[in-house]
Design a protein around this motif. Structure first.
Motif, mmCIF file in Angstrom:
data_model
loop_
_atom_site.group_PDB
_atom_site.id
_atom_site.type_symbol
_atom_site.label_atom_id
_atom_site.label_comp_id
_atom_site.label_asym_id
_atom_site.label_seq_id
_atom_site.Cartn_x
_atom_site.Cartn_y
_atom_site.Cartn_z
ATOM 1 N N LYS A 655 46.594 14.511 75.974
ATOM 2 C CA LYS A 655 47.984 14.099 76.160
ATOM 3 C C LYS A 655 48.277 13.947 77.651
ATOM 4 O O LYS A 655 47.874 14.778 78.466
ATOM 5 N N GLU A 656 48.965 12.850 77.981
ATOM 6 C CA GLU A 656 49.380 12.660 79.369
ATOM 7 C C GLU A 656 50.412 13.721 79.723
ATOM 8 O O GLU A 656 51.444 13.839 79.063
ATOM 9 N N PRO A 657 50.135 14.524 80.749
ATOM 10 C CA PRO A 657 51.086 15.594 81.079
ATOM 11 C C PRO A 657 52.382 15.023 81.634
ATOM 12 O O PRO A 657 52.379 14.070 82.415
ATOM 13 N N GLY A 658 53.496 15.601 81.193
ATOM 14 C CA GLY A 658 54.787 15.153 81.699
ATOM 15 C C GLY A 658 55.013 15.635 83.120
ATOM 16 O O GLY A 658 54.749 16.802 83.445
ATOM 17 N N SER A 719 61.087 27.737 77.218
ATOM 18 C CA SER A 719 60.250 26.537 77.341
ATOM 19 C C SER A 719 61.077 25.336 77.770
ATOM 20 O O SER A 719 60.654 24.546 78.621
ATOM 21 N N LEU A 720 62.270 25.207 77.194
ATOM 22 C CA LEU A 720 63.138 24.092 77.569
ATOM 23 C C LEU A 720 63.556 24.163 79.030
ATOM 24 O O LEU A 720 63.691 23.134 79.704
ATOM 25 N N SER A 721 63.775 25.370 79.525
ATOM 26 C CA SER A 721 64.273 25.528 80.902
ATOM 27 C C SER A 721 63.240 25.162 81.950
ATOM 28 O O SER A 721 63.573 25.005 83.131
ATOM 29 N N THR A 722 61.968 25.027 81.536
ATOM 30 C CA THR A 722 60.914 24.722 82.512
ATOM 31 C C THR A 722 60.484 23.256 82.475
ATOM 32 O O THR A 722 59.475 22.901 83.086
ATOM 33 N N HIS A 723 61.238 22.402 81.774
ATOM 34 C CA HIS A 723 60.873 20.977 81.728
ATOM 35 C C HIS A 723 60.958 20.362 83.128
ATOM 36 O O HIS A 723 61.844 20.706 83.923
ATOM 37 N N SER A 724 60.047 19.424 83.393
ATOM 38 C CA SER A 724 59.880 18.914 84.764
ATOM 39 C C SER A 724 61.127 18.211 85.285
ATOM 40 O O SER A 724 61.461 18.319 86.468
ATOM 41 N N GLU A 725 61.860 17.475 84.398
ATOM 42 C CA GLU A 725 63.036 16.755 84.895
ATOM 43 C C GLU A 725 64.145 17.699 85.344
ATOM 44 O O GLU A 725 64.859 17.427 86.313
ATOM 45 N N LYS A 726 64.267 18.875 84.641
ATOM 46 C CA LYS A 726 65.257 19.856 85.075
ATOM 47 C C LYS A 726 64.892 20.419 86.444
ATOM 48 O O LYS A 726 65.757 20.608 87.321
ATOM 49 N N PRO A 737 71.975 16.478 100.714
ATOM 50 C CA PRO A 737 73.337 16.799 101.175
ATOM 51 C C PRO A 737 74.385 16.511 100.107
ATOM 52 O O PRO A 737 74.178 15.689 99.207
ATOM 53 N N LEU A 738 75.511 17.174 100.222
ATOM 54 C CA LEU A 738 76.606 16.966 99.282
ATOM 55 C C LEU A 738 77.022 15.496 99.268
ATOM 56 O O LEU A 738 77.133 14.864 100.307
ATOM 57 N N GLY A 739 77.243 14.997 98.079
ATOM 58 C CA GLY A 739 77.658 13.603 97.931
ATOM 59 C C GLY A 739 76.509 12.640 97.733
ATOM 60 O O GLY A 739 76.715 11.514 97.277
ATOM 61 N N ALA A 740 75.273 13.056 98.085
ATOM 62 C CA ALA A 740 74.110 12.175 97.924
ATOM 63 C C ALA A 740 73.728 12.096 96.446
ATOM 64 O O ALA A 740 73.768 13.098 95.726
ATOM 65 N N THR A 741 73.377 10.912 95.990
ATOM 66 C CA THR A 741 72.961 10.723 94.598
ATOM 67 C C THR A 741 71.574 11.312 94.391
ATOM 68 O O THR A 741 70.672 11.138 95.212
ATOM 69 N N ILE A 742 71.400 12.017 93.294
ATOM 70 C CA ILE A 742 70.096 12.586 92.938
ATOM 71 C C ILE A 742 69.346 11.535 92.121
ATOM 72 O O ILE A 742 69.837 11.079 91.082
ATOM 73 N N ARG A 743 68.158 11.153 92.583
ATOM 74 C CA ARG A 743 67.352 10.151 91.869
ATOM 75 C C ARG A 743 66.018 10.777 91.489
ATOM 76 O O ARG A 743 65.202 11.089 92.353
ATOM 77 N N VAL A 744 65.799 10.923 90.193
ATOM 78 C CA VAL A 744 64.588 11.562 89.673
ATOM 79 C C VAL A 744 63.851 10.557 88.799
ATOM 80 O O VAL A 744 64.469 9.772 88.066
ATOM 81 N N PHE A 745 62.525 10.599 88.868
ATOM 82 C CA PHE A 745 61.686 9.701 88.081
ATOM 83 C C PHE A 745 60.762 10.537 87.195
ATOM 84 O O PHE A 745 60.228 11.558 87.645
ATOM 85 N N LYS A 746 60.591 10.076 85.956
ATOM 86 C CA LYS A 746 59.717 10.787 85.019
ATOM 87 C C LYS A 746 58.761 9.810 84.368
ATOM 88 O O LYS A 746 59.140 8.675 84.049
ATOM 89 N N ASN A 747 57.521 10.257 84.143
ATOM 90 C CA ASN A 747 56.512 9.363 83.576
ATOM 91 C C ASN A 747 56.626 9.222 82.065
ATOM 92 O O ASN A 747 56.099 8.268 81.484
ATOM 93 N N LEU A 748 57.304 10.166 81.396
ATOM 94 C CA LEU A 748 57.498 10.096 79.953
ATOM 95 C C LEU A 748 58.987 9.958 79.645
ATOM 96 O O LEU A 748 59.819 9.987 80.542
#
Length: 852
Positions: A655-658, A719-726, A737-748
């Motif tokens: 399985k491709e790791p998340g 287990s849910l609390s350790t998901h990579s996107e969180k 910094p405050l006000g900056a948009t958070i941009r996260v990328f996930k492979n799955l």
């Protein structure tokens, strides 16, 4: 003295015409003069200067010129011609300006005017021509021929053509065929200008052509290429058919015209007629015909031409072999015969950079990127095209980081990137989600004047969209000076990925109103847009219109997207009927779309059927095992989950790791599920724990249905609390910094609980959070998501019902009631039927209520 001088002059005469041994003869003769003490006069030195510059030995030519106490007009003209030939107009003009006016003659002026014309500076050639006439020098046939060639580059209105025509008539040089040809070229080139009526000006050109007292190959070729350039292939062919003479150059021009206008049947028929009439076919003929076959996928015809060349050309020249073999390389790799192309390459007697680039392009086009990398390293020399092909190939094959490194290396080696190289680098930023790097490249594009480039702008739209900045993608689209179908496709895809299905459809309709026809890619994108937004009615309409309105037969990709749309909305009967009506056997993408829909709606029987077909077609694809395992887990069939995972291990499928990543201060931070390696991961866990307390106050509860492992409830929550996107989102909240948009990328794909959790996070911290998963973008703001919870909420709700459907009856009704002695078997069956009927009604109502 005169006898010796004549002997040396006779030896230097052997250097004319220029040949590979000319330089050696001249140098030997020159050395003998020096050793013998002979002091040559100007005419001998002029001859030496001429041979040296034609052999590209400018240092020797300059030294001899500097030794002349008073260089005559011949020496000066020779150097003017030499520097013009290598494109150094500055030095050429310097020598011309230093030549006294009293010494200049018509030949000297002709040399300088020719330099300007050949280096595409038509304005300078006309200015010098005017100065020549004002100085009292009489232009000759060659002068008018040259200046007209320069004028052809800049003339863009009919009046200018007529003025030049009058000047030629007044000069009395109109009887020279070379002057007529040059004037004809002026009319033909001007006809391509958007400021004139091409048909009117081509009519003037045809009148001039008809009035010519004598026509040669250039006359016919100029007229025919003029018609071709102005999209009038019928007039060009009519002129060719009216020729009495059989000139191979003219026939080659017509075949090339057909090839460039994708009229491959006409090109091949003319090639056949040319052979039947006995007209000599040279390398230009063959390259045009082979290119036609390559561009239209006519491999068997191209192979026949190849065999014909081998049979008829027993002793081809070096130039013939090189140009034809290079075109054959393109034919074979474009038709999927890359190994055969490599065989031809390995056996070529002479190779040039075009040969190497052709094979490199073949490896890149075939996706054989490792072989392309090895071949790239072997190349004896590289051009800008070489670097561009390799950078684009790496970017398009998921190796964005390597592509960016190669782009930097290219610049370090002194190559200034073109707009296509920038496009490859920007595509790499899109794949990596490297927004800041992409913005830097955008700034460089503007500073280098490439901001109007179509390819670069299209790449920018995709980059900004895939980095989550839809507003910037739209700004690039709106400010483009020219928009093609690729631009529209990129913008529609951007809207679709960000969940704006209605706006994507609106852009599609605008594209049609702009008279730009959709292609296969357009329909793939618009069907994806409908799938992302659950627009079933619209999806059906566009799928149907492909064939009915635009004559495009849907391929497997279109069917897969349509089935995905239907299955996600619970329309399994229609999806199954569509699969059965397909004109070809359904492949992996079809069954994968069906299985994904079954996973969403808990359709166990159909899901197992889809999984079995996938195991046959793509047994090593991890997604099939994961989807089937999750389908079993959602209804509590843990034994079947274990069987699927064991099957996965037995077949060696991994399985491709998340993983999720975020860019903070130009450093990419990667997080895995249950991460323990990141240096600040413990601080992230602590922050998440504190944030979780605030989220629970607002009503957040971890949804353990998205843990597909048989474990206790508290372990599921952990287990849910350790998901990579969180983890990645929490790290961004801590560091940006405050006000900056958070941009996260996930492979799955993002899980349902993480989706809910991040909605609560955005509400607690008051920040915009953007997550790009494997399917689409999710924009979180004030506790809401741009997807309207369409992709996650439906799955969670239906999962609750489906889990009940597949539980044992005693778990639904209670064990005591089932085992009560007053509950007869018939009564139990009646009650079960009643509850199942109510369940079906509830499921149908929920499907209708969740449709968009």
């Amino acid at each position: 003295f005169f006898t010796v001088a004549h002997r040396y002059l006779a030896q230097l005469q052997l250097c004319c015409p220029q040949s590979p041994v000319s330089y050696s003869i001249a140098r030997t003769t020159h050395a003998h003069m020096i050793v013998s003490g002979f002091k040559p006069r100007g005419h001998i030195l002029n001859r030496l200067i001429d041979v040296y510059y034609k052999s590209s030995n400018f240092s020797y030519a300059n030294q001899l010129f500097d030794q002349l106490p008073k260089p005559d007009i011949v020496a000066r003209t020779t150097l003017i011609t030499a520097y013009s030939a290598i494109g150094n107009l500055t030095l050429a003009r310097k020598i011309f300006n230093e030549t006294p006016l009293s010494m200049r003659d018509t030949v000297c002026y002709n040399a300088m005017i020719t330099g300007y014309s050949r280096n595409n500076d038509g304005y300078a050639s006309i200015r010098l021509f005017c100065e020549m006439r004002q100085g009292g020098f009489r232009p000759n046939d060659f002068t008018y021929t040259t200046v007209l060639r320069g004028a052809a580059q800049i003339v863009d209105v009919e009046k200018q053509c007529q003025q030049l025509h009058c000047a030629v008539v007044k000069s009395g040089t109109g009887f020279a065929t070379s002057v007529w040809n040059a004037l004809l070229s002026v009319y033909v080139r001007c006809a391509s200008s958007p400021l004139v009526s091409s048909s009117s000006l081509m009519g003037e050109a045809r009148n001039l052509f008809n009035e010519m007292p004598e026509r040669d190959e250039l006359s016919w070729t100029t007229m025919i290429t003029g018609y071709i350039r102005n999209e009038d292939l019928h007039a060009a062919r009519e002129l060719l058919d009216g020729m009495d003479e059989r000139m191979e150059v003219v026939w080659n021009a017509m075949i090339s015209g057909y090839a460039h206008h994708n009229s491959f049947q006409e090109a091949l028929l003319l090639f056949r007629k040319m052979r039947l009439l006995g007209i000599h076919q040279d390398e230009f003929t063959y390259t045009s015909v082979i290119s036609t076959c390559a561009n239209n996928g006519l491999f068997q015809l191209g192979k026949q031409v190849h065999a014909y060349i081998l049979r008829t050309e027993a002793k081809p020249t070096v130039d013939f072999s090189l140009s034809v073999n290079n075109t054959l390389l393109t034919l074979y790799y474009k038709c999927g015969k890359l190994d055969e192309a490599r065989y031809i390459f390995n056996n070529m007697p002479v190779k040039d950079l075009v040969s190497w680039n052709a094979i490199l392009s073949g490896y890149v086009s075939a996706g054989r990127i490792q072989e392309a990398k090895s071949f790239f390293k072997e190349m004896p020399e590289r051009s800008l095209l070489t670097w561009t092909v390799m950078i684009s190939g790496l970017a398009q094959n998921g190796l964005g980081e390597e592509a960016m490194k190669l782009f930097i290396q290219m610049r370090l080696e002194g190559f200034e990137p073109c707009d296509y190289a920038f496009s490859g680098a920007i595509t790499s930023c899109a794949a990596l989600g490297a927004l800041e790097h992409g913005r830097q490249l955008h700034a460089q594009l503007i500073s280098l004047g490439f901001d109007s480039s179509l390819s670069a702008a299209n790449a920018l739209i995709t980059m900004y969209a895939r980095c989550g900045v839809l507003e910037d993608a739209n700004s690039v689209f709106l400010t483009m000076p020219y928009i093609d179908s690729v631009s529209w496709n990129a913008m529609i895809a951007a809207l679709a990925q960000h969940g704006h299905g209605v706006q994507a459809i609106d852009h599609f309709e605008k594209m049609l109103k702009a008279d730009i026809l959709p292609d296969r890619i357009t329909f793939l994108i618009i069907l994806s847009a409908c799938s992302h937004a659950g627009l079933v009615k619209e999806g059906r309409h566009y799928f149907s219109s492909m064939r009915v309105s635009y004559g495009i037969s849907p391929d497997e990709g279109h069917y897969a997207r349509m089935i995905d749309l239907l299955c996600r909305c619970g329309e399994f009967t229609e999806a199954k009927g569509l699969i059965e009506s397909m004109p070809f056997e359904p492949g992996g993408p079809i069954w994968e779309a069906l299985l994904a829909g079954c996973r969403t709606h808990g359709n166990m029987d159909l899901g197992i059927q889809a999984a079995e077909r996938l195991f046959e077609l793509v047994p090593q694809h991890d997604g099939t095992y994961i989807l089937l395992s999750n389908l079993y887990a959602a209804i509590g069939r843990w034994d079947d989950v274990a069987k699927v995972r064991k099957l996965m291990r037995d077949r060696g499928v991994k399985k491709e790791p998340g993983c999720s990543w975020i860019d903070v201060e130009n450093t990419v931070h990667v997080f895995l599920v249950g991460d323990t390696e990141h240096p600040e991961v413990q601080a992230v866990y602590k922050y998440l724990e504190q944030l979780g307390l605030e989220m629970r106050k607002l009503g957040y509860l971890p949804d353990t249905k998205f843990v597909f492992h048989d474990m206790e409830s508290e372990y599921k929550e952990y287990s849910l609390s350790t998901h990579s996107e969180k983890l990645a989102v929490a790290f961004g909240l801590m560091k940006l910094p405050l006000g900056a948009t958070i941009r996260v990328f996930k492979n799955l794909r993002i899980c349902g609980d993480c989706h809910t959790a991040i909605m609560f996070m955005s509400r607690v911290v008051g920040r915009d959070i953007i997550v790009r998963d494997a399917k689409r973008f999710h924009h979180f703001r004030n506790g809401e998501c741009s997807c309207g919870n369409y992709w996650v909420e439906r799955e969670a709700n239906i999962s609750n019902i489906c889990s009940r459907r597949y539980q044992a009856p005693e778990l639904i009704f209670g064990a005591k009631n089932i085992q009560h002695p007053l509950m007869s078997g018939q009564l139990v069956v009646s009650l079960l039927s009643f509850f199942w009927a109510r369940f079906e009604e509830q499921l149908k109502l929920m499907l209708c209520s969740t449709e968009i």
